[in-house]
Design a protein around this motif. Structure first.
Motif, PDB file in Angstrom:
ATOM      1  N   LEU A 169       0.825  -1.216   0.000  1.00 40.12           N
ATOM      2  CA  LEU A 169       0.000   0.000   0.000  1.00 40.12           C
ATOM      3  C   LEU A 169       0.856   1.262   0.000  1.00 40.12           C
ATOM      4  N   GLU A 170       2.034   1.181  -0.623  1.00 35.97           N
ATOM      5  CA  GLU A 170       2.937   2.325  -0.695  1.00 35.97           C
ATOM      6  C   GLU A 170       2.753   3.072  -2.011  1.00 35.97           C
ATOM      7  N   LEU A 171       2.745   4.411  -1.898  1.00 35.04           N
ATOM      8  CA  LEU A 171       2.580   5.292  -3.043  1.00 35.04           C
ATOM      9  C   LEU A 171       3.748   6.274  -3.047  1.00 35.04           C
ATOM     10  N   SER A 172       4.433   6.410  -4.176  1.00 38.13           N
ATOM     11  CA  SER A 172       5.570   7.335  -4.244  1.00 38.13           C
ATOM     12  C   SER A 172       5.576   8.041  -5.590  1.00 38.13           C
ATOM     13  N   TYR A 173       6.201   9.231  -5.603  1.00 34.55           N
ATOM     14  CA  TYR A 173       6.264  10.031  -6.833  1.00 34.55           C
ATOM     15  C   TYR A 173       7.717  10.311  -7.181  1.00 34.55           C
ATOM     16  N   GLN A 174       8.164   9.815  -8.338  1.00 36.67           N
ATOM     17  CA  GLN A 174       9.513  10.055  -8.861  1.00 36.67           C
ATOM     18  C   GLN A 174      10.584   9.853  -7.783  1.00 36.67           C
TER      19      GLN A 174
END
Length: 233
Positions: free
Chosen positions: A147-152
């Motif tokens: 459930l991990e969300l990351s941006y660049q």
């Protein structure tokens, strides 16, 4: 024959707590009863309960904080409370609860909500076993298993299980309008604000790239649509 699912009941009114336990046991669920939040939190890592039923008015800690901690452990959470105010419902959902039941309620209704949530959790587990490890979209990476969300490659954010399920549904159907019922599934009730709360929280987490509201479009009267391509790997 007992059901393998373990349900925690955390309720300081012992008469009501025992009533809920008996109703669940009648349907062959394994149940552990607690009158306070501290004991339930201490036992949870070892017992690994499937669902925690939490009263908001506990004698030793804020029930909402308990909901938040159980959600961070990726457990199903149902709130039972005498508070029927919309603000309390929204706060409960914001803190990670999957459902909110207002007292007084029929024990059979509680059992039905437990059954409904277990079905949704099982579908989520089955999806994770067949879906690839990550989804990439517009610079974002989402990993359903953690459930991990990351941006660049920036700092990772953790989604609640409910937010993760909703995002996963959108990612599996880009450029398609999904109705509120499709996004909420078994957890949907006739007048349910939880979809609005969770969508707002999800969009805020996507605002790191400046396009949170653009990635998920509201189609008024119809539902929501993911407006970007998705690559699974």
């Amino acid at each position: 024959m007992k059901n393998n699912n373990l349900i925690y009941v955390i309720e300081d009114e012992e008469d009501l707590g025992q009533l809920m336990c008996r109703a669940l046991e009648n349907f062959r669920y394994q149940v552990r009863y607690f009158t306070n939040g501290v004991d339930a939190l201490a036992a949870a890592p070892k017992d690994n309960p499937d669902i925690c039923i939490v009263d908001l008015n506990l004698p030793d800690m804020d029930g909402l904080e308990l909901v938040k901690q159980f959600d961070s452990q990726h457990r199903g959470v149902i709130i039972v409370s005498g508070r029927d105010d919309l603000t309390d419902r929204v706060l409960g959902l914001e803190f990670g609860a999957d459902d909110y039941v207002t007292k007084p309620f029929e024990p059979r209704e509680l059992v039905a909500r437990v059954q409904s949530l277990l079905r949704r959790l099982q579908r989520s587990v089955e999806t994770e076993t067949v879906v690839v490890k990550k989804a990439e979209f517009s610079g974002w990476v989402f990993r359903p298993d953690s459930l991990e969300l990351s941006y660049q490659a920036q700092e990772k954010q953790s989604l609640s299980r409910a937010e993760g399920d909703m995002l996963l549904s959108l990612l599996k159907h880009p450029f398609q309008i999904l109705s509120r019922d499709q996004l909420l599934g078994d957890n949907c009730t006739p007048y349910d604000r939880s979809i609005d709360v969770r969508m707002s929280r999800l969009r805020k987490k996507l605002e790191s790239s400046g396009d949170g509201n653009e990635l998920i479009k509201t189609v008024y009267g119809a539902g929501y649509m993911l407006t970007t391509a998705v690559v699974w790997s």
